[in-house]
Enzyme design. Structure first.
Site, PDB file in Angstrom:
ATOM      1  N   ARG A 102       0.813  -1.208   0.000  1.00 18.37           N
ATOM      2  CA  ARG A 102       0.000   0.000   0.000  1.00 18.37           C
ATOM      3  C   ARG A 102       0.851   1.264   0.000  1.00 18.37           C
ATOM      4  O   ARG A 102       0.573   2.221  -0.736  1.00 18.37           O
ATOM      5  CB  ARG A 102      -0.933   0.012   1.215  1.00 18.37           C
ATOM      6  CG  ARG A 102      -1.903   1.174   1.274  1.00 18.37           C
ATOM      7  CD  ARG A 102      -2.987   1.016   0.216  1.00 18.37           C
ATOM      8  NE  ARG A 102      -2.680   1.697  -1.024  1.00 18.37           N
ATOM      9  CZ  ARG A 102      -3.179   1.343  -2.203  1.00 18.37           C
ATOM     10  NH1 ARG A 102      -3.991   0.300  -2.309  1.00 18.37           N
ATOM     11  NH2 ARG A 102      -2.871   1.997  -3.296  1.00 18.37           N
ATOM     12  N   LYS A 137       2.790  25.257  -3.801  1.00 15.05           N
ATOM     13  CA  LYS A 137       1.513  24.744  -3.279  1.00 15.05           C
ATOM     14  C   LYS A 137       1.566  23.219  -3.253  1.00 15.05           C
ATOM     15  O   LYS A 137       0.961  22.529  -4.068  1.00 15.05           O
ATOM     16  CB  LYS A 137       0.352  25.256  -4.128  1.00 15.05           C
ATOM     17  CG  LYS A 137       0.222  26.778  -4.084  1.00 15.05           C
ATOM     18  CD  LYS A 137      -0.842  27.290  -5.041  1.00 15.05           C
ATOM     19  CE  LYS A 137      -0.924  28.811  -4.993  1.00 15.05           C
ATOM     20  NZ  LYS A 137      -1.907  29.362  -5.965  1.00 15.05           N
ATOM     21  N   LYS A 169       5.077  39.782  -2.893  1.00 16.35           N
ATOM     22  CA  LYS A 169       3.651  39.733  -3.190  1.00 16.35           C
ATOM     23  C   LYS A 169       2.950  40.917  -2.533  1.00 16.35           C
ATOM     24  O   LYS A 169       3.588  41.766  -1.911  1.00 16.35           O
ATOM     25  CB  LYS A 169       3.080  38.393  -2.725  1.00 16.35           C
ATOM     26  CG  LYS A 169       3.859  37.188  -3.285  1.00 16.35           C
ATOM     27  CD  LYS A 169       3.187  35.875  -2.995  1.00 16.35           C
ATOM     28  CE  LYS A 169       2.041  35.651  -3.952  1.00 16.35           C
ATOM     29  NZ  LYS A 169       1.515  34.250  -3.828  1.00 16.35           N
ATOM     30  N   GLU A 197       5.258  40.122  -7.871  1.00 13.56           N
ATOM     31  CA  GLU A 197       3.896  39.883  -8.314  1.00 13.56           C
ATOM     32  C   GLU A 197       3.217  41.217  -8.594  1.00 13.56           C
ATOM     33  O   GLU A 197       3.197  42.109  -7.745  1.00 13.56           O
ATOM     34  CB  GLU A 197       3.128  39.119  -7.241  1.00 13.56           C
ATOM     35  CG  GLU A 197       1.664  38.883  -7.563  1.00 13.56           C
ATOM     36  CD  GLU A 197       0.925  38.287  -6.383  1.00 13.56           C
ATOM     37  OE1 GLU A 197       0.880  37.050  -6.280  1.00 13.56           O
ATOM     38  OE2 GLU A 197       0.413  39.079  -5.555  1.00 13.56           O
ATOM     39  N   ASP A 218      -0.197  38.412 -12.228  1.00 13.72           N
ATOM     40  CA  ASP A 218      -1.168  37.641 -11.467  1.00 13.72           C
ATOM     41  C   ASP A 218      -2.602  37.901 -11.924  1.00 13.72           C
ATOM     42  O   ASP A 218      -3.066  39.049 -11.955  1.00 13.72           O
ATOM     43  CB  ASP A 218      -1.027  37.984  -9.984  1.00 13.72           C
ATOM     44  CG  ASP A 218      -1.870  37.081  -9.100  1.00 13.72           C
ATOM     45  OD1 ASP A 218      -1.872  35.860  -9.333  1.00 13.72           O
ATOM     46  OD2 ASP A 218      -2.509  37.600  -8.171  1.00 13.72           O
TER      47      ASP A 218
END
Length: 281
Positions: A102, A137, A169, A197, A218
């Site tokens: 597994r 992320k 940012k 950004e 962005d």
């Protein structure tokens, strides 16, 4: 040759993953059902079209519990395979291999799922000149593995962490008192790579004036992206980011941006359908 990744302890990852699954009592099913001297031979295969990633790590799982296991990896990492393709054969002590099954499959399914989604995005911008980037992320603790998987799918890694480039940012700008001042401070600190950004056209020149080396555009639509790329005029690389999907990435790439970053590669990729089936003892 042992499988290694920079800044990642594969053996420690495998031990921790197995420990999580085994708990204090171990694999009570295999211990109760399978004779200690039983043998197992199995084939790992892909049930769908898949870009493969993680097989060498699966091998580590199996060998950790059965060092004498016979393991044959049948495809190279990053290979695109059709449904029904055999990707690994394994033979050894049944209890050990089924205990590791597994954890090995979870890893291959997750990484191959990322690689498969990544490949679809790479294919969608083929010939445009744009490069696909991943993001930070990622699932905590799995960044190195997940970014490895995006590479196997054909993407280029963006920042590995907070340490390898500055990314200024909106919150940084708000605290610093403005884009130019924020970028100036980063440059004064001796940071070589300064990504800024921007979400409006009028922020571009202040960012460049401060010393930005890379602009992240962005949540701009195609019209604004084309305008931004024309204004930047090649002075620094440009990166489109935000709400990029498989349906929109081709149009975005045609705006002339240098890079396109996609968070869903590591946030939302479904696991690949890969299994391990009994073959013969």
């Amino acid at each position: 040759m042992a499988f290694t990744l920079p800044n990642f302890d594969v053996d420690a990852f495998v031990r921790a993953t197995l420990a999580e699954d085994l708990g204090e009592l171990g694999d009570i099913t295999s211990a109760a059902v399978i004779p200690a001297d039983a043998r197992f031979a199995g084939v790992m295969d892909s049930r769908n079209a898949t870009t493969i990633a993680g097989l060498p790590i699966a091998e580590v799982f199996f060998r950790t519990l059965d060092p004498d296991a016979e393991i044959e990896i049948l495809v190279e990492e990053g290979t695109q395979v059709s449904p029904g393709t055999e990707v690994m054969r394994v033979k050894g002590r049944a209890r050990a291999l089924l205990t590791a099954e597994r954890s090995a499959l979870n890893t291959v399914q997750h990484l191959s799922g990322i690689a498969t989604m990544t490949r679809s995005y790479v294919d969608a911008i083929a010939g445009t000149g744009a490069t696909l980037l991943d993001t930070r992320k990622t699932i905590p603790g799995l960044r190195v593995l997940e970014k490895y998987a995006t590479r196997m799918g054909g993407a280029t890694n963006h920042r590995m962490g907070l340490w390898d480039a500055a990314m200024i940012k909106d919150n940084h700008v708000a605290v610093a008192g403005g884009i130019t001042e924020a970028v100036r401070r980063a440059a004064a600190a001796g940071i070589a790579s300064i990504i800024v950004e921007v979400d409006r056209i009028d922020q571009i020149e202040p960012a460049l004036a401060g010393g930005a080396t890379h602009l992240l555009l962005d949540n701009m639509g195609p019209r604004l992206l084309r305008e931004a790329v024309a204004l930047v005029a090649g002075r620094v690389p440009t990166e489109a980011s935000g709400n990029v999907t498989l349906d929109t990435i081709g149009t975005i790439a045609q705006t002339g941006v240098t890079y396109i970053s996609v968070g869903r590669l590591t946030q939302s990729a479904p696991a690949a359908d890969i299994g391990l089936d009994f073959a013969a003892a």
